[in-house]
Design an enzyme around this catalytic site. Structure first.
Site, PDB file in Angstrom:
ATOM      1  N   GLY A  81       0.841  -1.197   0.000  1.00  0.00           N
ATOM      2  CA  GLY A  81       0.000   0.000   0.000  1.00  0.00           C
ATOM      3  C   GLY A  81       0.873   1.243   0.000  1.00  0.00           C
ATOM      4  O   GLY A  81       2.037   1.191  -0.414  1.00  0.00           O
ATOM      5  N   LEU A  82       0.327   2.351   0.468  1.00  0.00           N
ATOM      6  CA  LEU A  82       1.115   3.589   0.452  1.00  0.00           C
ATOM      7  C   LEU A  82       2.406   3.418   1.237  1.00  0.00           C
ATOM      8  O   LEU A  82       3.479   3.809   0.783  1.00  0.00           O
ATOM      9  CB  LEU A  82       0.291   4.735   1.030  1.00  0.00           C
ATOM     10  CG  LEU A  82      -0.824   5.240   0.128  1.00  0.00           C
ATOM     11  CD1 LEU A  82      -1.581   6.364   0.820  1.00  0.00           C
ATOM     12  CD2 LEU A  82      -0.280   5.722  -1.197  1.00  0.00           C
ATOM     13  N   ALA A  83       2.317   2.845   2.427  1.00  0.00           N
ATOM     14  CA  ALA A  83       3.509   2.700   3.255  1.00  0.00           C
ATOM     15  C   ALA A  83       4.463   1.673   2.653  1.00  0.00           C
ATOM     16  O   ALA A  83       5.650   1.951   2.454  1.00  0.00           O
ATOM     17  CB  ALA A  83       3.114   2.310   4.677  1.00  0.00           C
ATOM     18  N   ARG A 104     -16.452  13.459  13.467  1.00  0.00           N
ATOM     19  CA  ARG A 104     -16.909  12.146  13.032  1.00  0.00           C
ATOM     20  C   ARG A 104     -17.492  11.304  14.162  1.00  0.00           C
ATOM     21  O   ARG A 104     -18.560  10.718  14.021  1.00  0.00           O
ATOM     22  CB  ARG A 104     -15.744  11.372  12.414  1.00  0.00           C
ATOM     23  CG  ARG A 104     -15.345  11.867  11.053  1.00  0.00           C
ATOM     24  CD  ARG A 104     -14.174  11.080  10.504  1.00  0.00           C
ATOM     25  NE  ARG A 104     -13.803  11.613   9.193  1.00  0.00           N
ATOM     26  CZ  ARG A 104     -12.764  11.194   8.486  1.00  0.00           C
ATOM     27  NH1 ARG A 104     -11.985  10.240   8.955  1.00  0.00           N
ATOM     28  NH2 ARG A 104     -12.482  11.708   7.306  1.00  0.00           N
ATOM     29  N   ARG A 114      -8.250   9.858  14.233  1.00  0.00           N
ATOM     30  CA  ARG A 114      -7.433  10.346  13.131  1.00  0.00           C
ATOM     31  C   ARG A 114      -8.157  11.475  12.400  1.00  0.00           C
ATOM     32  O   ARG A 114      -9.340  11.385  12.144  1.00  0.00           O
ATOM     33  CB  ARG A 114      -7.136   9.212  12.156  1.00  0.00           C
ATOM     34  CG  ARG A 114      -6.317   9.627  10.963  1.00  0.00           C
ATOM     35  CD  ARG A 114      -5.996   8.460  10.057  1.00  0.00           C
ATOM     36  NE  ARG A 114      -7.172   7.867   9.426  1.00  0.00           N
ATOM     37  CZ  ARG A 114      -7.868   8.448   8.458  1.00  0.00           C
ATOM     38  NH1 ARG A 114      -7.546   9.641   8.008  1.00  0.00           N
ATOM     39  NH2 ARG A 114      -8.914   7.837   7.930  1.00  0.00           N
TER      40      ARG A 114
END
Lengths: 249, 650, 234
Positions: free
Chosen positions: B54-56, B342, B447
């Protein structure tokens, strides 16, 4: 809903496969096509049979994993991915044919799962900009005209699902390859590798055994992300330009 | 059994020993300077395993290979391009201050610590804010087609109620474009022979030798072959564990196996109960539902949220007169209205549905109504702003949101908890690193929107490639490990035994039926709001489900073939343990903070009450065996720069 | 440092063109356009038949003296013939090789059949084969006069009349011209794409041009047998 499914079953690449008929009942119109297959698989497991293997992951139309030819259409009758196709697109009592992507470059792994590694290898041949981490200049150092940025984005939307190849009567990967070439070649950051990129990616595409383009337009019709047909002409232009500049060098 | 499990012991405190002292803005530079380096000529002799693309993982694999390391990388998908980072919609934060609107590294740092409800580590968060700037430069250089203004410069927008416009985006597909950038960089290294890529291969165990991570056991998902891979360091970039809830916005195959098996081998698991629940998802339509789809939060800018005042009111929305509607967010939070954070929006939706006032099938939904917005702005203007979201909604529900109000319901979206790591992103197992959503480090108890992409890429491109050098330089000449090593052989044996057992039970329940059962239990008792009573119930129930699982699971086929049922069942084995730890963590944390709401800990007006004195720490859990009480290690959180305050949105 | 570099020498331009599907396709496009240009001139020349035997035969004679006195008798004609032969050969060999490749790239057909693409697109291969056979017959009929009923050298007007006085002559010719129309309809647009001239803005213009060319060629060529059959030309 009650449906008759005719599904391609093939144990592994080395054994021949066949269309097998299953009846599924109690299907809700709100189910996605893959949830309908989940239902079939739950039944098959409980009956002690092998469930139907198919690729899927995000189920929101962006990862590009799902890949079914439904009644002869890649991703089925709607212009979307199979995971976003809902059973309300079908009628009670329908017979639905479900087949894997068909192309020599996409060999069947099992049932409806195919190997799309060829796409990765096309990208590896040049579908990138050489920008090692840490070497990047300030992001605003180069302005990119909005029209170019939008054009790059339009082509970058490709999800690499392979529907273009599956729909093409020649099993050609021109739309996929052109999407990446045009995404990167239109940007100033991609321009130093502009010629080598298109030459290497087209060569890799040919090496993988995809067919040639006869411009039938089936690919663009099947593309769930709407990569446009002129993308192919644009890549041809880039390629011919690159041959003029780099041939024999 | 459950009472035993809940009787955890508290062990030695744990501390992050890697973050340097001194002014926070200088710590990252100092750490990089103090870290030992590996001679470029020697790097090719070091092998690093990266699990996930993934991104990481994608960013780390590409960058480590560029530095000259030999990278061996794994993903369970057929291609590294399909990792679930691809589904992120909103954008990526960076403190560029291109808008000249008062943003700065310090403000991003401040917002992130505060957004995480003071349960994140200051040093890490500040580093993230610093790096955010470089991430954008890197991505632009790679050809990521971010949205641009007519002048050709990058456009930004404000996201998630933040007062500065620091979110860079590529329409609603920012995650896709960033991931493809990392994937392309990785592809370049694969072609160059610097990355050995194993697609459709899943990590099933960590191999440790004398307590040090030295390799993994993996299963080829096509042939079923079990293989071992050895390295000088192992990096887990395998994502979050939201799928423990069965229904979530995660991809179907996202799973917790890599992190959980690493946890079983000694890596502490931190803050497992911190999960983020996103308020604007499309509600489930029935039992068959396999996953939930998120719609951008921006919808709350113009949509009004309501439910009928009366319980069990099943009239169509249009037939409910204005004075019989309850615009509950506007009523309870008059100053923020529909734009409350949220977790508050999510909890309020749950409350009204619990009161029997929910709408749609099963009463699990609330209206998000654009009628006023259409009257005020005109249909065209609404279409221009939200057209693609409305289209997506209509495709999934077959309802036209221009005509009837949308129905939304919260869904599990992100997990802030994960493997405990120090400032160098190293877990408690030497040589084992965790990056991206797989670790716990930067988001605290909640987050901020558009920060997940920032953290994934920050860890992958910049943090890990700097810090891993230090580890490798300090442990240069390890003896080679092979399959003959007793600890490696034991790991392979255990993996094989687990798979064989799953295939041998031949019971009468499918893997999905167990997954759904554990998921529903977690959603009920460890979801949006948690109580001691509920969590104790869940803790009593989980071992029973586990016992039933091993008695009644049915996995058809063989192990040495492409077997998706076996993959699923094997992941559920881990969910059945992880769920227990999540409940225990939620039970022990008798405060409300961020995404974790304990009903016992609220202010008189019903808001989350944080208890910094007792719980101002990160909880790192040490594994002691299936069903055995884990040991709690507390990492005290020190706030030198951002002083804890209680949130208020009333 | 292990950075990816691409230092390998590239093959020559000709090799690159001929080894690539995109290159071969551009060979087809260029050769196709050459033939298309020839067809337009050929069709216009044919229309001279409406001005009587003398003008038509005179035109045919002029073609042989074209370029004189710089060019020797019939040299211009032979130059055209050689270029055309090369174009036909390049077009046909590329088409054959690409078709073989395309068929190999899609070895398994879908069980669920569905009609795909337009008629003109789907008939490119068969249309091409029909046209190749027609050219052979056409040369034997009106160039070498081997199969012509009249076979009067130097008098093409009379030979043409002889061909179109037979039922099979008319049938073969009209079917072939229909194939020309269909082939040009997809072929012209396709060549534009292959040579990179296509884009979204130009697409309608290109499609219109392709249709217009197809129609004009078909109508122009077929007007001759129709005129002979109806007695307009006799």
């Amino acid at each position: 809903m009650r449906l008759n499914l005719r599904v391609w079953r093939q144990q592994n690449p080395d054994t021949p496969g066949a269309m097998v008929t299953y009846e599924v009942d109690g299907i809700s119109r709100d189910m996605s096509f893959l949830e309908m297959l989940d239902t079939l698989n739950e039944d098959l497991i409980l009956r002690g049979e092998d469930p139907v293997a198919f690729d899927h992951d995000c189920r929101e139309g962006i990862c590009g994993a799902c890949s079914l030819v439904i009644n002869g259409d890649a991703h089925g009758p709607e212009r979307t991915t199979t995971c976003q196709l809902h059973m309300r697109s079908f009628a009670d009592g329908d017979t639905i044919d479900v087949e894997p992507w068909r192309a020599a470059a996409f060999p069947v792994v099992k049932d409806l799962v195919v190997d799309r590694g060829a796409f990765d290898r096309i990208i590896q041949a040049g579908g990138y900009i050489t920008a090692p981490t840490g070497s990047a200049p300030e992001a605003h150092a180069t302005a990119v005209p909005k029209a170019d940025a939008d054009s790059a984005f339009e082509h970058a939307e490709c999800i690499g699902c392979g529907a273009c190849v599956a729909a093409c009567p020649n099993g050609s990967a021109m739309l996929f390859t052109s999407a990446k070439v045009n995404h990167l070649n239109v940007l100033p950051q991609g321009s130093p590798e502009r010629e080598t990129r298109v030459l290497d990616m087209v060569a890799a595409m040919d090496d993988e055994g995809f067919g040639g383009c006869t411009l039938t337009g089936e690919c663009a019709t099947a593309c769930p992300k709407g990569i446009p047909m002129p993308s192919i002409a644009a890549m041809n232009r880039e390629w011919l330009r690159a041959v003029r500049k780099h041939g024999g060098s | 059994m459950s009472t035993d499990y809940a009787h955890y012991a508290t062990g030695e405190p744990i501390a992050d020993t890697k973050a340097p002292e001194g002014p926070i803005a200088e710590r990252w530079d100092r750490r990089r300077f103090e870290a030992k380096l590996v001679n470029p000529a020697n790097r090719r002799k070091h092998t690093i395993i990266v699990v996930g693309t993934g991104l990481a993982g994608g960013a780390a694999g590409a960058t480590l290979a560029e530095q000259g390391y030999h990278v061996v990388q794994f993903c369970f998908s057929d291609s590294p391009r399909r990792a679930h980072s691809i589904a992120a919609q909103g954008g990526i934060n960076a403190a560029k201050n291109y808008r000249n609107d008062g943003d700065s590294v310090h403000r991003l740092f401040y917002d992130t610590v505060k957004g995480g409800d003071f349960r994140a580590r200051e040093s890490n968060v500040h580093r993230l804010a610093q790096i955010s700037v470089e991430i954008i430069d890197q991505c632009v250089a790679q050809g990521v087609p971010f949205a641009r203004e007519y002048g050709g410069l990058l456009d930004t927008r404000s996201f998630g109620g933040v007062q500065v416009s620091r979110t860079f985006y590529a329409r609603g597909q920012t995650g896709q474009q960033l991931l493809l950038g990392a994937y392309q960089a990785l592809s370049r290294q694969i072609a160059a022979g610097n990355v050995e890529m194993h697609a459709r291969t899943e990590m099933l165990d960590l191999i440790t030798v004398d307590g040090v991570a030295r390799g993994i056991v993996a299963r080829d998902l096509v042939t079923g072959k079990i293989s071992t891979h050895y390295a000088d360091a192992v990096v887990l970039a395998s994502g979050g564990y939201g799928n423990v809830f069965y229904l979530s916005t995660n991809a179907m195959n996202s799973n917790a196996t890599a992190v959980w098996r690493a946890h079983r081998r000694g890596a502490y698991f931190a803050n497992p109960c911190f999960t983020q629940i996103h308020p604007t998802c499309i509600p489930r339509t029935g039992e068959h539902q396999s996953k939930l789809t998120l719609m951008s939060e921006s919808l709350r800018n113009d949509g009004r949220i309501w439910v009928p005042k009366a319980q069990g009111d099943t009239r169509p929305a249009a037939e409910i007169p204005e004075d019989e509607r309850d615009y509950y967010l506007e009523r309870i939070y008059p100053s923020f209205g529909n734009l409350v954070p949220r977790d508050i929006a999510s909890r309020a939706a749950k409350n009204v549905c619990d009161e029997g006032r929910g709408v749609g099938p099963g009463g699990q939904g609330v209206y998000l109504d654009f009628a006023d917005a259409i009257r005020r702005m005109g249909r065209d203007k609404v279409a221009e702003k939200y057209g693609n979201l409305f289209e997506m909604y209509e495709r999934i529900t077959a309802e036209n949101p221009y005509e009837v109000p949308m129905r939304i319901y919260p869904a599990v979206h992100y997990t802030m908890g994960g493997l405990w790591v120090d400032y160098d992103l190293q877990t408690t197992v030497p040589g084992l690193f965790a990056i991206g959503e797989a670790n716990f480090s930067d988001h605290g108890a909640n987050r901020l929107g558009a920060s997940a992409l920032m953290q994934g890429l920050g860890d992958g491109y910049f943090v890990l490639p700097s810090t891993i050098n230090d580890y490798l330089a300090r442990h240069p000449h390890r003896t080679a490990v092979d399959d003959g090593h007793p600890e490696a052989a034991a790991a392979v044996r255990e993996v094989r035994a687990c798979l064989a057992k799953l295939l041998a039970v031949d019971g009468d329940r499918t893997p999905d039926s167990f997954h759904r059962e554990i998921g529903e239990l977690m959603w009920e008792y460890c979801g949006m709001s948690r109580t001691e009573e509920g969590l104790r119930k869940a803790l009593a129930r989980i071992p029973e489900i586990r016992e039933e699982f091993w008695r009644r699971i049915k996995v058809p086929g063989r192990g040495e073939e492409f077997n998706q049922s076996l993959e699923k069942a094997n992941r559920i084995v881990d969910y059945l343990e992880l769920a227990e730890l999540m409940c225990l963590d939620a039970l022990h944390r008798a405060e409300s903070c961020g995404g974790h709401f304990r009903e016992e800990s609220q202010t008189p007006d019903g808001e989350a009450a944080r208890r910094d004195e007792e719980f101002g720490y990160a909880a790192a859990w040490e594994y002691r065996g299936t069903g055995a009480a884990p040991v709690l290690h507390k990492e005290d959180l020190v706030f030198e720069y951002v002083h804890p305050t209680q949130r208020s949105y009333a | 440092m292990a950075l990816a570099t691409r230092t390998g020498r590239r093959p020559s331009t000709t090799r690159t063109l001929w080894d690539s599907t995109v290159g071969k396709k551009s060979v087809m496009a260029v050769s196709g356009l050459i033939m298309l240009g020839y067809l337009v001139v050929h069709m216009l020349g044919n229309l001279k038949i409406f001005f009587g035997a003398d003008e038509f035969n005179g035109y045919a004679h002029w073609l042989r003296t074209l370029g004189s006195p710089f060019l020797h008798h019939e040299w211009a004609l032979w130059i055209v013939r050689v270029v055309l032969l090369a174009a036909v050969a390049g077009h046909a060999v590329s088409a054959y090789q690409l078709s073989r490749r395309d068929i190999k790239a899609r070895p398994v057909k879908y069980a669920h059949k569905r009609r795909r693409a337009s008629y003109a697109t789907r008939t490119m291969r068969w249309g091409g084969i029909i046209l190749a056979l027609f050219i052979v017959w056409h040369l034997l009929d009106l160039t070498t006069l081997t199969v012509n009923e009249r076979a009067w050298a130097g008098h093409p007007y009379q030979n043409v009349l002889a061909t179109f006085s037979t039922w099979y002559g008319n049938t073969i010719y009209i079917v072939a011209m229909a194939a020309v129309g269909l082939h040009v309809r997809h072929g012209f647009w396709s060549a534009a794409q292959t040579l990179g001239a296509g884009n979204a803005r130009r697409d309608r213009t290109l499609k219109f041009l392709a249709n217009a060319l197809a129609l004009v060629l078909f109508a122009g060529f077929v007007s001759v047998p129709v005129a002979v059959m109806t007695g307009v030309v006799s």
